[in-house]
Design a protein around this motif. Structure first.
Motif, short mmCIF file in Angstrom:
data_model
loop_
_atom_site.label_atom_id
_atom_site.label_comp_id
_atom_site.label_asym_id
_atom_site.label_seq_id
_atom_site.Cartn_x
_atom_site.Cartn_y
_atom_site.Cartn_z
N HIS A 141 0.85 -1.09 -0.15
CA HIS A 141 -0.26 0.14 -0.33
C HIS A 141 1.12 1.67 -0.07
CE1 HIS A 141 0.81 -0.62 4.38
NE2 HIS A 141 0.68 0.28 4.71
N HIS A 157 0.76 4.32 1.56
CA HIS A 157 1.59 3.89 3.23
C HIS A 157 3.56 4.35 2.79
CE1 HIS A 157 -1.71 3.95 6.73
NE2 HIS A 157 -1.71 5.07 5.72
N ASP A 206 6.13 4.86 5.12
CA ASP A 206 6.20 3.76 5.48
C ASP A 206 6.58 1.87 5.25
OD1 ASP A 206 3.86 3.42 6.51
OD2 ASP A 206 4.11 2.18 8.67
N HIS A 207 5.65 2.40 4.13
CA HIS A 207 5.71 1.10 2.93
C HIS A 207 6.59 1.73 1.19
CE1 HIS A 207 4.08 -1.41 6.02
NE2 HIS A 207 3.35 -0.79 5.78
N HIS A 260 -6.95 -0.93 4.98
CA HIS A 260 -6.59 -0.58 5.40
C HIS A 260 -6.48 0.50 5.38
CE1 HIS A 260 -2.52 1.23 7.81
NE2 HIS A 260 -1.97 1.43 6.81
N ASP A 295 -0.10 -4.08 5.98
CA ASP A 295 -1.30 -3.20 6.94
C ASP A 295 -2.73 -3.97 6.93
OD1 ASP A 295 1.48 -2.10 7.98
OD2 ASP A 295 0.93 -0.10 7.76
ZN LIG Z 1 -0.29 1.58 7.02
#
Ligand SMILES: [Zn+2]
Length: 466
Positions: A62, A64, A66-67, A162, A187
């Motif tokens: 996904h 985000h 942090d990904h 998510h 997530d």
């Molecule tokens: Zn996430």
């Protein structure tokens, strides 16, 4: 034998990166940025443990940061392959990555000007131009159909519930004619939330990498709409305003959805809502457009007469420029300001907090996960003052935690998702959680399912094979 190396999100919630190797080929699952303490962020600058030019493919769960936030850096360091992602995730990344670069450029400039840098001279990790070049390497994969990457790797994405486009992945690794199925949870989202579908249950896993963000915590009980209505009403009554640190993608749309509902039901007054983010409108547009992610309830509301756009409040103000953002400081009547970043680690929410934190009439709503070392965590833990732009700002405003708005599954929701597996994986690795959270989920899995589960360790390599 095939193997996986934990290049991030091991012992921490950020920096998601898992290197999968089979028959000499290398696939990276997620490409996240480390966020939080200086020590963690330093890892973004360090020489990576694997030469990026030796990685063949990258696939994303996904959008985000942090990904995905390490993507421009990976390209800068020599990665030339594709970034596989579904349409919604790629489109979100086209907004997010240049924005991430922009924030880093702004911060570096600001630090240079103020002269309190620990790096000399302060530099952004990557520039807007680099992020725009990197998104050209994106390659679209189906939302929910099997996709073959190579003779060694094929993947089947499933809804994770998510954020828009979020998936968990079923990766089939073929090595010497033998197949192994590894599930990457990405997530996992919430059940019965507005807008998005519920997380799809897993049906098989030989090996499992499961996130553990809320592995030691349940989200509080209580109706999200009811609680939000209560906060808005009491803050308005005392003449205050509300600041919601939230990322432009995901939680911003959830808040807009609830605020619109509460206004329509006349449970809160119509207030000016400032969404202070240059990309929130584009993100909301993507939320409206990618109907493949919508749950039935949302689809019904969207279709019903007279309601119109369920993601828009009545008195909506979108601010794009820095000047418009600063002008919100002059708004003295009650209002709601939604602004990034969600963990108060940077972005425009900082100047809103400088303005609003010292006044006890105001409130700050913390809705997302607040990682260790972030200002959001400090607020959550009752800090009496907050360091913002190098100055100590007193915290007099009411700090409210609304875990009901979290986009992450709580402990029992993670267990509910895992319980769908009809037989135990050979091994489960707990990732994407601070140590206490990962250990608590490990204990719960051992107790409830009697599965073998281990907490993933940063830079460990583990075999996955028959
Ligand atoms: Zn996430």
């Amino acid at each position: 034998m095939a193997k996986i190396t934990f290049l991030g999100a091991a012992g921490t919630v950020t920096g998601s990166k898992y290197l999968v190797e089979a028959e000499g080929k290398r696939l990276l699952v997620d490409c996240g940025l480390f966020q939080g303490s200086n020590e963690l962020e330093q890892r973004n600058w360090n020489k990576p443990p694997v030469d990026p030019s030796a990685i063949d493919w990258v696939i994303l769960t996904h959008a985000h940061i942090d990904h995905t936030g390490y993507i421009p850096r990976l390209v800068h360091l020599g990665y030339r392959g594709p970034f596989y992602a579904n349409a919604a995730t790629s489109e979100l990344c086209q907004l997010l990555l240049p924005d991430s670069a922009h924030l880093q450029e702004e911060d570096a400039q600001f630090i240079a000007k103020k002269g309190y840098s620990t790096h000399q001279p302060p530099l952004p990790l990557y520039t807007v131009a680099e992020s725009q070049a990197a998104v050209k390497q994106f390659s679209e994969i189906p939302r929910a159909q099997p996709f073959t990457i190579s003779p060694q790797f094929s993947v089947r994405p499933h809804d994770a519930g998510h954020i828009l486009g979020s998936s968990w992945l079923e990766l089939t690794i073929t090595e010497n004619g033998k197949q192994i199925l590894v599930v990457f949870s990405g997530d996992i989202g919430r059940y019965n939330q507005p807008i998005l579908k519920d997380p799809e249950p897993p049906s098989r896993a030989d090996y499992l990498l499961c996130e553990s963000t809320y592995g030691d915590r349940e989200h509080p009980e209580g109706d999200a709409a009811e609680l939000l209505a209560g906060i808005v009403s009491r803050v308005v009554k005392r003449g205050g305003s509300i600041v919601i640190p939230a990322f432009a993608i995901g939680r911003t749309q959830t808040f807009m959805y609830y605020l619109r509902q509460l206004e329509d039901q006349q449970r809160i007054p119509r207030l000016p809502v400032y969404v202070d983010s240059p990309m929130a409108l584009s993100a909301t547009d993507l939320y409206l457009r990618h109907k493949e992610d919508h749950d039935l309830e949302y689809a019904r509301e969207e279709g019903s007469d007279g309601k119109g756009d369920p993601l828009s409040v009545h008195e909506f103000h979108l601010t794009r420029s820095v000047e418009e953002s600063k002008a919100i400081n002059n708004v003295k009547t009650p209002c709601i300001i939604i602004s990034a970043s969600g963990m108060v680690s940077g972005g425009r929410v900082l100047h809103h907090l400088v303005q609003r934190l010292p006044d006890a009439r105001n409130a700050v709503i913390l809705a997302g996960f607040q990682a260790e070392g972030t200002r959001g965590r400090a607020l959550q833990e009752g800090a009496k003052s907050l360091k913002l732009y190098g100055q100590d700002v007193p915290v007099a405003a009411e700090i409210v935690e609304l875990g009901q708005f979290s986009a992450h599954a709580g402990k029992s929701e993670l267990l509910r998702w895992l319980a769908a597996l009809p037989s135990p994986p050979k091994q489960t690795y707990l990732t994407h959680g601070e140590p206490a959270a990962a250990q608590a989920l490990q204990a719960a899995i051992s107790e409830k399912f009697q599965w073998k589960a281990a907490v993933a360790r940063y830079l460990d390599t583990v075999p996955v094979g028959g």
